[in-house]
Design an enzyme around this catalytic site. Structure first.
Site, PDB file in Angstrom:
ATOM      1  N   TYR A 196       0.803  -1.213   0.000  1.00  0.00           N
ATOM      2  CA  TYR A 196       0.000   0.000   0.000  1.00  0.00           C
ATOM      3  C   TYR A 196       0.843   1.272   0.000  1.00  0.00           C
ATOM      4  O   TYR A 196       0.304   2.366   0.011  1.00  0.00           O
ATOM      5  CB  TYR A 196      -0.932   0.007   1.215  1.00  0.00           C
ATOM      6  CG  TYR A 196      -1.795  -1.229   1.293  1.00  0.00           C
ATOM      7  CD1 TYR A 196      -2.960  -1.323   0.536  1.00  0.00           C
ATOM      8  CD2 TYR A 196      -1.444  -2.306   2.094  1.00  0.00           C
ATOM      9  CE1 TYR A 196      -3.754  -2.453   0.587  1.00  0.00           C
ATOM     10  CE2 TYR A 196      -2.233  -3.440   2.145  1.00  0.00           C
ATOM     11  CZ  TYR A 196      -3.380  -3.510   1.401  1.00  0.00           C
ATOM     12  OH  TYR A 196      -4.156  -4.633   1.452  1.00  0.00           O
TER      13      TYR A 196
ATOM     14  N   TYR B  84      -4.409  -4.400  10.106  1.00  0.00           N
ATOM     15  CA  TYR B  84      -5.155  -4.070   8.901  1.00  0.00           C
ATOM     16  C   TYR B  84      -6.395  -3.266   9.243  1.00  0.00           C
ATOM     17  O   TYR B  84      -6.846  -3.241  10.389  1.00  0.00           O
ATOM     18  CB  TYR B  84      -5.498  -5.337   8.118  1.00  0.00           C
ATOM     19  CG  TYR B  84      -4.299  -5.904   7.389  1.00  0.00           C
ATOM     20  CD1 TYR B  84      -3.785  -5.258   6.271  1.00  0.00           C
ATOM     21  CD2 TYR B  84      -3.671  -7.058   7.837  1.00  0.00           C
ATOM     22  CE1 TYR B  84      -2.671  -5.764   5.613  1.00  0.00           C
ATOM     23  CE2 TYR B  84      -2.560  -7.567   7.186  1.00  0.00           C
ATOM     24  CZ  TYR B  84      -2.065  -6.910   6.076  1.00  0.00           C
ATOM     25  OH  TYR B  84      -0.960  -7.395   5.437  1.00  0.00           O
TER      26      TYR B  84
ATOM     27  N   HIS C  55       3.858  10.117  -5.712  1.00  0.00           N
ATOM     28  CA  HIS C  55       2.976  10.128  -6.878  1.00  0.00           C
ATOM     29  C   HIS C  55       2.223   8.816  -7.101  1.00  0.00           C
ATOM     30  O   HIS C  55       1.459   8.703  -8.054  1.00  0.00           O
ATOM     31  CB  HIS C  55       3.776  10.447  -8.143  1.00  0.00           C
ATOM     32  CG  HIS C  55       4.321  11.829  -8.142  1.00  0.00           C
ATOM     33  ND1 HIS C  55       3.543  12.943  -8.358  1.00  0.00           N
ATOM     34  CD2 HIS C  55       5.578  12.281  -7.917  1.00  0.00           C
ATOM     35  CE1 HIS C  55       4.296  14.017  -8.290  1.00  0.00           C
ATOM     36  NE2 HIS C  55       5.527  13.648  -8.027  1.00  0.00           N
TER      37      HIS C  55
ATOM     38  N   ASN D 240     -14.914  -0.597   6.822  1.00  0.00           N
ATOM     39  CA  ASN D 240     -14.650  -1.590   7.868  1.00  0.00           C
ATOM     40  C   ASN D 240     -13.802  -1.030   9.000  1.00  0.00           C
ATOM     41  O   ASN D 240     -13.916  -1.480  10.144  1.00  0.00           O
ATOM     42  CB  ASN D 240     -13.964  -2.820   7.264  1.00  0.00           C
ATOM     43  CG  ASN D 240     -14.894  -3.613   6.364  1.00  0.00           C
ATOM     44  OD1 ASN D 240     -16.108  -3.630   6.576  1.00  0.00           O
ATOM     45  ND2 ASN D 240     -14.340  -4.252   5.347  1.00  0.00           N
TER      46      ASN D 240
END
Length: 256
Positions: A68, A123, A73, A172
């Site tokens: 992630y 997460y 950019h 979530n």
């Protein structure tokens, strides 16, 4: 495992506001004739009124891991909550250098108000496992837990700062936080618009997509605006300035 030693809940100590300051070896107090929106007055040793400020916990939601992350950019939609925390950290000089309750945290102040910045390192769906224990440990009331996250119902680059919100909808991370706060949802939210998926594009694929150059420029400007809005909120609460901020955001991309 990195967080195994931190998985058990930490009981809140007595005098949490005082311990908050002691942990940082800083005194977030001033002598004043009035308490202000975030202050609680008391009499100091010199006879003047000592103002003790209620701390804020500002949490940015995101997903950790190299999948992630990227350069300036090529960041994806799911990271905008983390990016906002990074922007506030840089502007206010609050260094994120400690792991606690499965989160990367930094403790400092905005003005004279004590502030805890946090980026949960589990997460997204487990973000509440950081927020609940941190709020309890540092004695942060529900009204001072500011959650920062991406919002598809807002156009890309549009911000919305509100004193409370709903059950989280599709998000979530928000649902997890509400669950870990005993189903209480009366906490402030800073929503960062990322827009809806185009056409019939899958939502998960959309969320993992990289920003286009134009979208990236909009997000960069939004982060600056958001950091300033957070500063205003911490120092002044939900005043007329925040109302005007939200109104300006609503019409920021409208052209007459």
């Amino acid at each position: 495992m990195l967080f195994s030693a931190l998985s058990s809940p930490i009981p809140p100590p007595s005098g949490t506001l005082i311990n908050f300051r002691r942990r940082q070896h800083r005194l977030f107090q001033r002598v004043s004739a009035c308490g202000g929106v975030n202050g609680v007055g008391g009499v100091g040793e010199g006879g003047g009124e000592v103002v003790e400020y209620t701390p804020w916990l500002v949490v940015g939601l995101g997903n950790p891991g190299s999948k992630y992350h990227g350069t300036r950019h090529n960041l994806c939609y799911l990271q905008v909550g983390f990016e906002m925390i990074d922007k506030i950290s840089k502007r206010e000089g609050i260094v994120l250098n400690t792991i606690q309750s499965k989160a990367l945290i930094g403790i400092g102040s905005i003005g004279e108000v004590p502030v805890l910045l946090a980026k949960p390192q589990a997460y997204m769906s487990y973000s509440g496992e950081s927020v609940g224990p941190l709020a309890a440990y540092y004695g942060v009331p529900l009204r001072h837990i500011l959650l920062v996250y991406d919002e598809m119902s807002l156009a890309n680059g549009v911000l919305k700062l509100q004193p409370r919100g709903g059950q989280g909808g599709h998000h979530n991370g928000v649902k997890s936080v509400i669950t870990c706060l005993n189903e209480r949802r009366q906490f402030p939210r800073l929503c960062i618009g990322i827009g809806n998926p185009p056409g019939k594009m899958d939502m998960k694929a959309f969320l993992l997509q990289k920003f286009s150059p134009i979208e990236r420029k909009q997000v960069d400007a939004t982060l600056e605006e958001g950091a300033e809005a957070v500063r205003s909120l911490v120092l002044n609460g939900f005043c007329d300035r925040i109302t005007r901020f939200n109104l300006a955001q609503k019409y920021k991309y409208h052209r007459v």
